[in-house]
Motif scaffolding. Structure first.
Motif, PDB file in Angstrom:
ATOM      1  N   PHE A 171       0.863  -1.103   0.057  1.00 55.32           N
ATOM      2  CA  PHE A 171       0.132   0.076  -0.153  1.00 55.32           C
ATOM      3  C   PHE A 171       0.895   1.259   0.148  1.00 55.32           C
ATOM      4  O   PHE A 171       0.473   2.315  -0.691  1.00 55.32           O
ATOM      5  CB  PHE A 171      -1.012  -0.090   1.135  1.00 55.32           C
ATOM      6  N   THR A 172       2.022   1.250   0.959  1.00 53.68           N
ATOM      7  CA  THR A 172       2.961   2.484   0.893  1.00 53.68           C
ATOM      8  C   THR A 172       3.543   2.456  -0.442  1.00 53.68           C
ATOM      9  O   THR A 172       3.731   3.706  -1.078  1.00 53.68           O
ATOM     10  CB  THR A 172       3.992   2.085   2.025  1.00 53.68           C
ATOM     11  N   VAL A 173       4.116   1.279  -1.253  1.00 58.93           N
ATOM     12  CA  VAL A 173       4.532   1.600  -2.338  1.00 58.93           C
ATOM     13  C   VAL A 173       3.670   2.182  -3.481  1.00 58.93           C
ATOM     14  O   VAL A 173       4.049   3.198  -4.210  1.00 58.93           O
ATOM     15  CB  VAL A 173       4.803   0.125  -3.003  1.00 58.93           C
ATOM     16  N   VAL A 174       2.442   1.785  -3.455  1.00 65.33           N
ATOM     17  CA  VAL A 174       1.461   2.216  -4.446  1.00 65.33           C
ATOM     18  C   VAL A 174       1.177   3.783  -4.213  1.00 65.33           C
ATOM     19  O   VAL A 174       1.213   4.505  -5.068  1.00 65.33           O
ATOM     20  CB  VAL A 174       0.024   1.599  -4.112  1.00 65.33           C
ATOM     21  N   VAL A 175       1.155   4.114  -2.787  1.00 64.31           N
ATOM     22  CA  VAL A 175       0.753   5.471  -2.576  1.00 64.31           C
ATOM     23  C   VAL A 175       2.098   6.385  -3.294  1.00 64.31           C
ATOM     24  O   VAL A 175       1.778   7.509  -3.827  1.00 64.31           O
ATOM     25  CB  VAL A 175       0.757   5.751  -1.266  1.00 64.31           C
ATOM     26  N   ILE A 176       3.185   5.853  -2.979  1.00 65.95           N
ATOM     27  CA  ILE A 176       4.464   6.846  -3.377  1.00 65.95           C
ATOM     28  C   ILE A 176       4.569   6.830  -4.893  1.00 65.95           C
ATOM     29  O   ILE A 176       4.658   7.842  -5.568  1.00 65.95           O
ATOM     30  CB  ILE A 176       5.485   5.921  -2.908  1.00 65.95           C
ATOM     31  N   LEU A 177       4.007   5.989  -5.425  1.00 65.34           N
ATOM     32  CA  LEU A 177       4.148   5.656  -7.082  1.00 65.34           C
ATOM     33  C   LEU A 177       3.208   6.732  -7.621  1.00 65.34           C
ATOM     34  O   LEU A 177       3.430   7.388  -8.577  1.00 65.34           O
ATOM     35  CB  LEU A 177       4.008   4.175  -7.727  1.00 65.34           C
ATOM     36  N   ILE A 178       2.040   6.358  -7.167  1.00 66.31           N
ATOM     37  CA  ILE A 178       0.916   7.320  -7.565  1.00 66.31           C
ATOM     38  C   ILE A 178       1.109   8.899  -7.545  1.00 66.31           C
ATOM     39  O   ILE A 178       1.241   9.560  -8.432  1.00 66.31           O
ATOM     40  CB  ILE A 178      -0.459   7.217  -6.815  1.00 66.31           C
ATOM     41  N   LEU A 179       1.747   9.168  -6.304  1.00 70.68           N
ATOM     42  CA  LEU A 179       1.977  10.586  -6.004  1.00 70.68           C
ATOM     43  C   LEU A 179       3.197  10.864  -6.908  1.00 70.68           C
ATOM     44  O   LEU A 179       3.207  12.304  -7.275  1.00 70.68           O
ATOM     45  CB  LEU A 179       2.273  10.784  -4.683  1.00 70.68           C
ATOM     46  N   SER A 180       4.273  10.161  -6.985  1.00 73.04           N
ATOM     47  CA  SER A 180       5.357  10.415  -7.962  1.00 73.04           C
ATOM     48  C   SER A 180       4.963  10.671  -9.336  1.00 73.04           C
ATOM     49  O   SER A 180       5.721  11.351  -9.999  1.00 73.04           O
ATOM     50  CB  SER A 180       6.541   9.317  -7.654  1.00 73.04           C
ATOM     51  N   VAL A 181       3.946   9.926 -10.021  1.00 69.59           N
ATOM     52  CA  VAL A 181       3.659  10.036 -11.281  1.00 69.59           C
ATOM     53  C   VAL A 181       2.651  11.064 -11.426  1.00 69.59           C
ATOM     54  O   VAL A 181       2.628  11.886 -12.333  1.00 69.59           O
ATOM     55  CB  VAL A 181       3.277   8.690 -11.752  1.00 69.59           C
ATOM     56  N   TRP A 182       1.778  11.055 -10.955  1.00 71.96           N
ATOM     57  CA  TRP A 182       0.598  11.819 -10.859  1.00 71.96           C
ATOM     58  C   TRP A 182       0.278  12.918  -9.966  1.00 71.96           C
ATOM     59  O   TRP A 182      -0.435  14.222 -10.336  1.00 71.96           O
ATOM     60  CB  TRP A 182      -0.824  11.357 -10.918  1.00 71.96           C
ATOM     61  N   GLY A 183       1.153  13.272  -9.000  1.00 70.91           N
ATOM     62  CA  GLY A 183       1.254  14.117  -7.964  1.00 70.91           C
ATOM     63  C   GLY A 183       1.692  15.736  -8.684  1.00 70.91           C
ATOM     64  O   GLY A 183       2.433  15.524  -9.887  1.00 70.91           O
ATOM     65  N   LYS A 184       1.195  16.651  -8.151  1.00 70.51           N
ATOM     66  CA  LYS A 184       1.743  17.919  -9.031  1.00 70.51           C
ATOM     67  C   LYS A 184       2.421  18.971  -7.786  1.00 70.51           C
ATOM     68  O   LYS A 184       2.267  18.742  -6.554  1.00 70.51           O
ATOM     69  CB  LYS A 184       0.897  18.818  -9.097  1.00 70.51           C
ATOM     70  N   GLY A 185       3.558  19.521  -8.215  1.00 72.49           N
ATOM     71  CA  GLY A 185       4.499  20.484  -7.458  1.00 72.49           C
ATOM     72  C   GLY A 185       4.921  19.787  -6.164  1.00 72.49           C
ATOM     73  O   GLY A 185       5.623  18.753  -6.340  1.00 72.49           O
ATOM     74  N   PHE A 186       4.820  20.326  -5.180  1.00 72.13           N
ATOM     75  CA  PHE A 186       5.396  19.843  -3.930  1.00 72.13           C
ATOM     76  C   PHE A 186       4.574  18.381  -3.318  1.00 72.13           C
ATOM     77  O   PHE A 186       5.558  17.713  -2.614  1.00 72.13           O
ATOM     78  CB  PHE A 186       5.110  21.105  -2.778  1.00 72.13           C
ATOM     79  N   ILE A 187       3.697  18.186  -3.529  1.00 76.59           N
ATOM     80  CA  ILE A 187       3.100  17.226  -3.137  1.00 76.59           C
ATOM     81  C   ILE A 187       3.857  16.093  -3.900  1.00 76.59           C
ATOM     82  O   ILE A 187       4.083  14.894  -3.297  1.00 76.59           O
ATOM     83  CB  ILE A 187       1.528  16.949  -3.611  1.00 76.59           C
ATOM     84  N   LYS A 188       4.261  16.056  -5.092  1.00 81.96           N
ATOM     85  CA  LYS A 188       5.090  14.991  -5.730  1.00 81.96           C
ATOM     86  C   LYS A 188       6.565  15.059  -5.038  1.00 81.96           C
ATOM     87  O   LYS A 188       7.116  13.961  -4.923  1.00 81.96           O
ATOM     88  CB  LYS A 188       5.355  15.512  -7.276  1.00 81.96           C
ATOM     89  N   SER A 189       6.949  16.011  -4.424  1.00 77.96           N
ATOM     90  CA  SER A 189       8.231  15.979  -3.858  1.00 77.96           C
ATOM     91  C   SER A 189       8.397  15.193  -2.831  1.00 77.96           C
ATOM     92  O   SER A 189       9.289  14.493  -2.199  1.00 77.96           O
ATOM     93  CB  SER A 189       8.980  17.521  -3.507  1.00 77.96           C
ATOM     94  N   ILE A 190       7.208  15.268  -1.945  1.00 78.26           N
ATOM     95  CA  ILE A 190       7.276  14.551  -0.595  1.00 78.26           C
ATOM     96  C   ILE A 190       6.093  13.221  -0.567  1.00 78.26           C
ATOM     97  O   ILE A 190       5.691  12.892   0.179  1.00 78.26           O
ATOM     98  CB  ILE A 190       6.647  15.587   0.547  1.00 78.26           C
ATOM     99  N   ALA A 191       6.251  12.540  -1.928  1.00 78.47           N
ATOM    100  CA  ALA A 191       5.489  11.240  -2.271  1.00 78.47           C
ATOM    101  C   ALA A 191       6.021  10.243  -0.953  1.00 78.47           C
ATOM    102  O   ALA A 191       5.166   9.712  -0.640  1.00 78.47           O
ATOM    103  CB  ALA A 191       5.788  10.755  -3.486  1.00 78.47           C
ATOM    104  N   VAL A 192       7.239  10.055  -0.724  1.00 76.96           N
ATOM    105  CA  VAL A 192       7.823   9.336   0.280  1.00 76.96           C
ATOM    106  C   VAL A 192       7.004   9.608   1.664  1.00 76.96           C
ATOM    107  O   VAL A 192       6.680   8.672   2.268  1.00 76.96           O
ATOM    108  CB  VAL A 192       9.214   9.244   0.313  1.00 76.96           C
ATOM    109  N   LEU A 193       7.135  10.657   2.022  1.00 71.20           N
ATOM    110  CA  LEU A 193       6.730  11.221   3.375  1.00 71.20           C
ATOM    111  C   LEU A 193       5.293  10.902   3.274  1.00 71.20           C
ATOM    112  O   LEU A 193       4.645  10.520   4.584  1.00 71.20           O
ATOM    113  CB  LEU A 193       7.028  12.586   3.539  1.00 71.20           C
ATOM    114  N   ILE A 194       4.384  11.246   2.397  1.00 70.19           N
ATOM    115  CA  ILE A 194       3.143  10.960   2.615  1.00 70.19           C
ATOM    116  C   ILE A 194       2.823   9.493   2.517  1.00 70.19           C
ATOM    117  O   ILE A 194       1.874   8.784   3.093  1.00 70.19           O
ATOM    118  CB  ILE A 194       2.226  11.752   1.119  1.00 70.19           C
TER     119      ILE A 194
END
Length: 431
Positions: A171-194
């Motif tokens: 689940f953690t992997v999927v969240v990081i991947l989704i945010l890294s690919v489709w996240g925008k701006g700063f949200i994308k940068s902190i994908a691992v933290l989220i």
């Protein structure tokens, strides 16, 4: 992936610094927990050990960031305890004394600081074919650790690999991947933290999170030199830790080059010298304040690549937060409640990014030259093989095992040696 070259503002840098801290935290506290448990430290001693370790991780990181004429590589690196030092330190502590253990650490730190200038000359031995191979091995040898953590950490446990652990980890992997690919701006940068936060929240809903470490920790703790007594010096213990220090230096060399590749910066012999000296200084202080040897952590290099923000500002925040947590154990204990499968999920992405960075470098190599194929293939095979079965050298002398039991070191030695044998002076990096 888009690379951001501008500095984030202080608020965003603080969040990015927290992300770096959480990425390395479990690896940092693992060493004092393992050694303290083996030497039968009581609860008060363990509290000191973990707290001072976290504080010194921050101080050691700061030494690397604050580049000057004497020490500091001046690149966004994070330092933590060297895991390869665990078994030798346990052996010294049991066979001799805790004072001897810390005396050996101080001697090793002085050795690293003094030899840094000479050791930096090995840069010429690391042309792209060697560096690319080494960075690839660093990433690939770490991936099994992430899978082990996703399974629960302890392979002998009855619940290792159960659906709850695997579910939370991936689940953690999927969240990081989704945010890294489709996240925008700063949200994308902190994908691992989220990913770490959401993964921990899911784990908490499943009853996998305990707040006991927080309630049991003290509110405030002051670093104290020679907390466990004055250092004692014994030649064989000091020699053992010098060998471990050399292993760490070789490993750090690979991480420095990996960082240079991510930043698209040439890492010079001067950079290496100042980097080694900063590590040596950190190790000396580790012995004085009764903690452990420090080395550059590779997982944070993968995090730089993943976040796309590669400036020092966030690492300054990480160093400051580590030092603060070392002074406030109760707050520092909050980071320890992140479940192991959640950390494993984040590690899987970060470690894989390091391996891919090495593959990128190898893609630039001329593989029509069969010598390059043989160098990469042999070094990869030996590095990954030894990482899987380090006991292959169990019948060699203990001193030799300290070197050859580390897959990254084996890959370094074999790739450098084969490059010299196959290419001679033509294979040296002339940059």
């Amino acid at each position: 992936m888009t690379t951001k070259t501008t500095n984030p503002n202080q608020a965003k840098a603080a969040i990015l610094g927290l992300q770096h801290l959480l990425a390395m935290y479990s690896g940092a506290v693992a060493v004092p927990l393992l050694i303290g448990s083996a030497l039968n430290f009581n609860a008060q001693e363990m509290t000191y050990l973990v707290s001072i370790d976290i504080f010194m991780c921050g101080l050691a990181t700061l030494f690397q960031l604050l580049r000057n004429r004497y020490f500091g590589i001046g690149l966004p690196v994070v330092l933590g305890c060297a895991i390869q030092a665990v078994e030798p330190l346990k052996m010294i502590g049991k066979q001799f004394s805790i004072g001897t253990m810390y005396g050996a650490i101080i001697v090793a730190g002085i050795f690293v600081f003094l030899i840094g200038g000479q050791f930096s000359k090995i840069k010429r031995l690391f042309p792209p074919v060697v560096t690319g191979t080494l960075i690839t091995v660093i990433g690939l040898t770490l991936i099994p650790i992430s899978l082990q953590n996703i399974g629960g950490g302890d392979v002998t446990a009855k619940n290792f690999g159960d659906l709850q652990n695997i579910g939370v980890g991936f689940f953690t992997v999927v969240v990081i991947l989704i945010l890294s690919v489709w996240g925008k701006g700063f949200i994308k940068s902190i994908a691992v933290l989220i990913g770490l936060i959401l993964g921990s929240l899911l784990a908490a809903c499943l009853g996998m999170v305990s707040l006991a470490p927080v309630s049991q920790a003290a509110w405030f703790h002051v670093p104290q030199p020679f907390y466990f007594g004055m250092p004692q010096f014994e030649w064989s213990s000091s020699l053992t830790m010098i060998i471990i220090a050399l292993v760490s230096m070789v490993e750090s060399t690979g991480v420095f080059f990996a960082l240079g590749s991510v930043l698209k910066k040439d890492v010079t012999a001067t950079d290496l010298k100042l980097g080694y000296r900063a590590e040596g200084l950190a190790v000396i202080l580790g012995g004085i304040f009764n903690t452990f040897p420090y080395t550059t952590f590779s997982q944070n290099v993968g995090l730089l690549e993943l976040s796309g923000i590669k400036t020092k500002r966030s690492i300054y925040w990480s160093a400051g937060l580590l030092m603060l947590l070392g002074l406030l154990p109760k707050i520092g204990a909050l980071a320890t409640i992140i479940p192991t499968p959640v950390l494993g999920g984040a590690m899987l992405v970060m470690f894989s990014m390091i391996g891919v960075q090495g593959i990128r470098m190898l893609a630039q190599i001329d593989f029509s030259d069969e010598r390059n194929i043989l160098i990469v293939a042999t070094a990869l095979g030996l590095g990954l093989g030894v990482s899987s079965y380090p006991t292959i050298f169990q019948f060699l002398p203990k001193t030799v095992q300290l070197f050859l039991g580390n897959g990254i070191v084996v890959a370094s030695i074999s790739s450098v040696a084969l490059n010299l044998i196959f290419k001679g002076k033509d294979g040296l990096d002339q940059a």
